[in-house]
Motif scaffolding. Structure first.
Motif, PDB file in Angstrom:
ATOM      1  N   ASN A  97       1.365  -1.133  -0.042  1.00  0.00           N
ATOM      2  CA  ASN A  97      -0.047  -0.011   0.325  1.00  0.00           C
ATOM      3  C   ASN A  97       0.927   1.131   0.018  1.00  0.00           C
ATOM      4  O   ASN A  97      -0.154   2.531   0.818  1.00  0.00           O
ATOM      5  N   THR A  98       2.242   1.016  -0.193  1.00  0.00           N
ATOM      6  CA  THR A  98       3.477   2.472  -0.332  1.00  0.00           C
ATOM      7  C   THR A  98       4.010   2.044  -1.732  1.00  0.00           C
ATOM      8  O   THR A  98       5.543   1.393  -1.251  1.00  0.00           O
ATOM      9  N   PRO A  99       3.998   3.093  -1.796  1.00  0.00           N
ATOM     10  CA  PRO A  99       5.582   3.337  -2.867  1.00  0.00           C
ATOM     11  C   PRO A  99       6.208   3.544  -2.731  1.00  0.00           C
ATOM     12  O   PRO A  99       6.795   4.147  -1.157  1.00  0.00           O
ATOM     13  N   ASP A 100       7.676   3.043  -2.883  1.00  0.00           N
ATOM     14  CA  ASP A 100       8.867   3.467  -2.540  1.00  0.00           C
ATOM     15  C   ASP A 100       9.559   3.192  -0.800  1.00  0.00           C
ATOM     16  O   ASP A 100      10.247   3.491  -0.062  1.00  0.00           O
ATOM     17  N   ALA A 101       8.736   1.796  -0.562  1.00  0.00           N
ATOM     18  CA  ALA A 101       8.992   0.770  -0.017  1.00  0.00           C
ATOM     19  C   ALA A 101      10.266  -0.012  -0.152  1.00  0.00           C
ATOM     20  O   ALA A 101       9.988  -0.824  -1.271  1.00  0.00           O
ATOM     21  N   GLU A 102      11.214  -0.299   0.354  1.00  0.00           N
ATOM     22  CA  GLU A 102      12.354  -1.365   0.484  1.00  0.00           C
ATOM     23  C   GLU A 102      11.340  -2.440   0.748  1.00  0.00           C
ATOM     24  O   GLU A 102      11.324  -3.343   1.502  1.00  0.00           O
ATOM     25  N   VAL A 103      12.080  -4.041  -0.471  1.00  0.00           N
ATOM     26  CA  VAL A 103      12.107  -5.372  -0.332  1.00  0.00           C
ATOM     27  C   VAL A 103      13.362  -5.506  -0.103  1.00  0.00           C
ATOM     28  O   VAL A 103      14.027  -5.737  -0.827  1.00  0.00           O
ATOM     29  N   PHE A 104      12.985  -6.498   0.872  1.00  0.00           N
ATOM     30  CA  PHE A 104      13.585  -7.437   1.045  1.00  0.00           C
ATOM     31  C   PHE A 104      13.424  -9.396   1.026  1.00  0.00           C
ATOM     32  O   PHE A 104      12.240  -9.235   1.954  1.00  0.00           O
ATOM     33  N   VAL A 105      13.934 -10.044  -0.008  1.00  0.00           N
ATOM     34  CA  VAL A 105      13.349 -11.603   0.492  1.00  0.00           C
ATOM     35  C   VAL A 105      15.213 -11.968   1.238  1.00  0.00           C
ATOM     36  O   VAL A 105      16.201 -12.090   0.192  1.00  0.00           O
ATOM     37  N   ASP A 106      14.316 -12.993   2.015  1.00  0.00           N
ATOM     38  CA  ASP A 106      15.530 -13.624   2.832  1.00  0.00           C
ATOM     39  C   ASP A 106      17.378 -12.856   3.016  1.00  0.00           C
ATOM     40  O   ASP A 106      18.581 -12.772   2.787  1.00  0.00           O
ATOM     41  N   GLY A 107      16.807 -11.517   3.727  1.00  0.00           N
ATOM     42  CA  GLY A 107      17.737 -10.587   4.050  1.00  0.00           C
ATOM     43  C   GLY A 107      18.126  -9.560   3.115  1.00  0.00           C
ATOM     44  O   GLY A 107      18.806  -8.505   3.265  1.00  0.00           O
ATOM     45  N   ASN A 108      17.806 -10.051   1.876  1.00  0.00           N
ATOM     46  CA  ASN A 108      19.005  -9.166   0.844  1.00  0.00           C
ATOM     47  C   ASN A 108      17.602  -8.156  -0.302  1.00  0.00           C
ATOM     48  O   ASN A 108      16.703  -8.784  -0.621  1.00  0.00           O
ATOM     49  N   PHE A 109      18.277  -6.993  -0.575  1.00  0.00           N
ATOM     50  CA  PHE A 109      17.207  -6.019  -0.678  1.00  0.00           C
ATOM     51  C   PHE A 109      16.993  -6.341  -2.306  1.00  0.00           C
ATOM     52  O   PHE A 109      18.026  -6.870  -2.987  1.00  0.00           O
ATOM     53  N   GLY A 138      14.684  -3.969  -3.755  1.00  0.00           N
ATOM     54  CA  GLY A 138      14.599  -2.701  -4.752  1.00  0.00           C
ATOM     55  C   GLY A 138      13.115  -2.435  -4.183  1.00  0.00           C
ATOM     56  O   GLY A 138      13.244  -2.512  -3.324  1.00  0.00           O
ATOM     57  N   LYS A 139      12.969  -1.544  -5.031  1.00  0.00           N
ATOM     58  CA  LYS A 139      11.626  -0.357  -3.329  1.00  0.00           C
ATOM     59  C   LYS A 139       9.789  -0.607  -4.733  1.00  0.00           C
ATOM     60  O   LYS A 139      10.083  -0.825  -6.277  1.00  0.00           O
ATOM     61  N   THR A 140       9.197  -1.047  -4.323  1.00  0.00           N
ATOM     62  CA  THR A 140       7.659  -0.644  -4.885  1.00  0.00           C
ATOM     63  C   THR A 140       7.842   0.377  -5.852  1.00  0.00           C
ATOM     64  O   THR A 140       8.203   1.803  -5.241  1.00  0.00           O
ATOM     65  N   ASP A 141       7.386   0.685  -7.261  1.00  0.00           N
ATOM     66  CA  ASP A 141       7.054   1.405  -7.538  1.00  0.00           C
ATOM     67  C   ASP A 141       5.671   2.382  -7.312  1.00  0.00           C
ATOM     68  O   ASP A 141       5.037   1.991  -6.548  1.00  0.00           O
ATOM     69  N   ALA A 142       5.329   3.585  -8.410  1.00  0.00           N
ATOM     70  CA  ALA A 142       4.120   4.500  -8.174  1.00  0.00           C
ATOM     71  C   ALA A 142       2.684   3.683  -7.584  1.00  0.00           C
ATOM     72  O   ALA A 142       1.879   4.181  -7.372  1.00  0.00           O
ATOM     73  N   ASP A 143       2.645   2.809  -7.852  1.00  0.00           N
ATOM     74  CA  ASP A 143       1.511   0.962  -8.018  1.00  0.00           C
ATOM     75  C   ASP A 143       2.006   0.377  -6.588  1.00  0.00           C
ATOM     76  O   ASP A 143       1.049  -0.369  -6.399  1.00  0.00           O
ATOM     77  N   SER A 144       2.792   0.536  -5.732  1.00  0.00           N
ATOM     78  CA  SER A 144       3.499   0.500  -4.928  1.00  0.00           C
ATOM     79  C   SER A 144       3.452  -1.230  -5.078  1.00  0.00           C
ATOM     80  O   SER A 144       2.870  -2.476  -4.444  1.00  0.00           O
TER      81      SER A 144
END
Length: 387
Positions: free
Chosen positions: A150-162, A164-170
């Motif tokens: 529900n938030t753009p520009d949120a940092e996403v990690f999978v198993d502690g590995n970065f 990327g960030k969510t886009d304008a459409d979250s």
């Protein structure tokens, strides 16, 4: 509409991810271990057989992870040496286990062939006769997944590995994620949320919302609604926003001469949405009430603020400065951006005893107060909404 588009994108992603999935069976040679080194005897023990030349054999139990019983049962063992395969069967041991018995030679080479997943890596084993071994194998599946929030520009990690960030459409699309369980973490500022997800052929889209906490002056952008926060609840999760823009020209509260002298019961001082509902129930209201019409045109949920909402937005100088900084930074029009003597309409009616007619409240900064004026006056219009 956006929800529908998201569903379509998710469907397309599913089709794409399925097409681009990499499937392969991987046998972990390093997991080989002997579990029985003595001759297997006893009533309840299945003895290891011999080959056609009565040569002793070794038994290998291979546990397959992320594969069904039917998939394991369909495997074919392809020998690359002179070893003789005595027995191949699938048993419910502690999971799907393929049991092989091979003649014991210094080197035993083989691989698996699957009608669904192709061939595995080739395995070379040193086996001793009359010994039983265990080893592991798994179905290595790689998927493209989508993370929705529900938030753009949120940092996403999978198993502690970065990742990327969510886009304008979250949303964020992530490639090359192995099947199985993963820890998914989203971070926005100091807010962190985590969950364990299971990636599989039927599960490649995951939603993880961030319980954002806002303060006055924060930028708000969710579900197509953009604005700047001017009121918040104690926990910071709910509040009110002001629109990024205001009417291009000053507008009348109403342009209808009869309506200007009539009481419409739009008298709520704290909730402009209630006043908006009163006006919207009037026949042909959009041609008669320009200020209200402009707010409605900003989209669902926007309304002309009540007098107390307007005072909260404008008369607190410190808050107004914070709001204006964000409006400017995000390309909006600041409050009183067209002059310090601007006045803004509220949606709250009042009665002028001196002239014996109904008017409406407005707010300006040059007199640092609210005042009531004729509904035919022209003033700036700003919309607000609840989140």
């Amino acid at each position: 509409m956006r929800y529908f588009v998201t569903l379509i994108l998710t469907f397309l992603l599913c089709a794409t991810a399925t097409a681009q999935t990499e499937n392969s069976i991987v046998v972990d040679v390093g997991s080989l271990r002997a579990v029985q080194t003595d001759a297997l005897t006893g009533v309840n023990i299945d003895p290891i057989g011999t080959d056609s030349k009565r040569q002793p054999c070794a038994r290998v139990k291979i546990k397959f992870d992320r594969m069904s019983r039917e998939q394991v049962d369909a495997l074919e063992v392809v020998l690359r040496t002179n070893n003789e395969l005595i027995k191949q069967k699938v048993a419910q041991y502690y999971d799907n286990v393929l049991i092989l018995e091979l003649t014991a030679q210094p080197k035993s080479r083989f691989y698996f062939s699957s009608p669904e997943f192709g061939v595995s890596n080739e395995v070379t084993l040193d086996l001793e006769p009359n010994c039983e071994y265990e080893m592991l194998a798994n179905l290595n599946q790689i998927f493209n997944i989508v993370v929705m929030s529900n938030t753009p520009d949120a940092e996403v990690f999978v198993d502690g590995n970065f990742k990327g960030k969510t886009d304008a459409d979250s949303q964020l699309y992530i490639s090359s994620v192995a099947a199985g369980k993963h820890r998914l973490r989203l971070q926005f500022g100091t807010i962190v949320t985590e969950q364990v997800v299971t990636v599989s052929s039927s599960s490649i889209a995951f939603r993880q919302d961030i319980a954002r906490r806002y303060k006055v002056g924060d930028y708000y952008d969710f579900n197509g609604r953009r604005g700047v926060v001017f009121e918040v609840s104690r926990d910071g999760r709910h509040g009110k926003i002001v629109s990024m823009n205001q009417s291009e020209q000053p507008l009348c509260w109403t342009v209808d001469s009869k309506e200007q002298r009539r009481k419409r019961e739009a008298t709520d001082i704290v909730d402009g949405a209630k006043n908006m509902a009163v006006i919207a129930a009037i026949e042909d209201w959009q041609s008669k009430y320009p200020a209200f019409k402009w707010c409605a045109e900003q989209g669902e949920g926007w309304y002309l603020p009540a007098i107390d909402e307007l005072k909260s937005l404008i008369l607190n100088e410190k808050a107004r400065e914070s709001i204006n900084r964000t409006l400017i930074a995000k390309g909006g029009v600041p409050l009183f951006g067209r002059g310090d003597k601007e006045r803004y309409w509220s949606s709250t009616e009042c009665y002028q005893k001196m002239v014996g007619q109904y008017s409406a409240w407005s707010v300006s900064t040059h007199i640092r107060a609210d005042n009531y004026v004729n509904k035919s006056d022209q003033m700036c219009v700003r919309a607000v909404a609840v989140f």
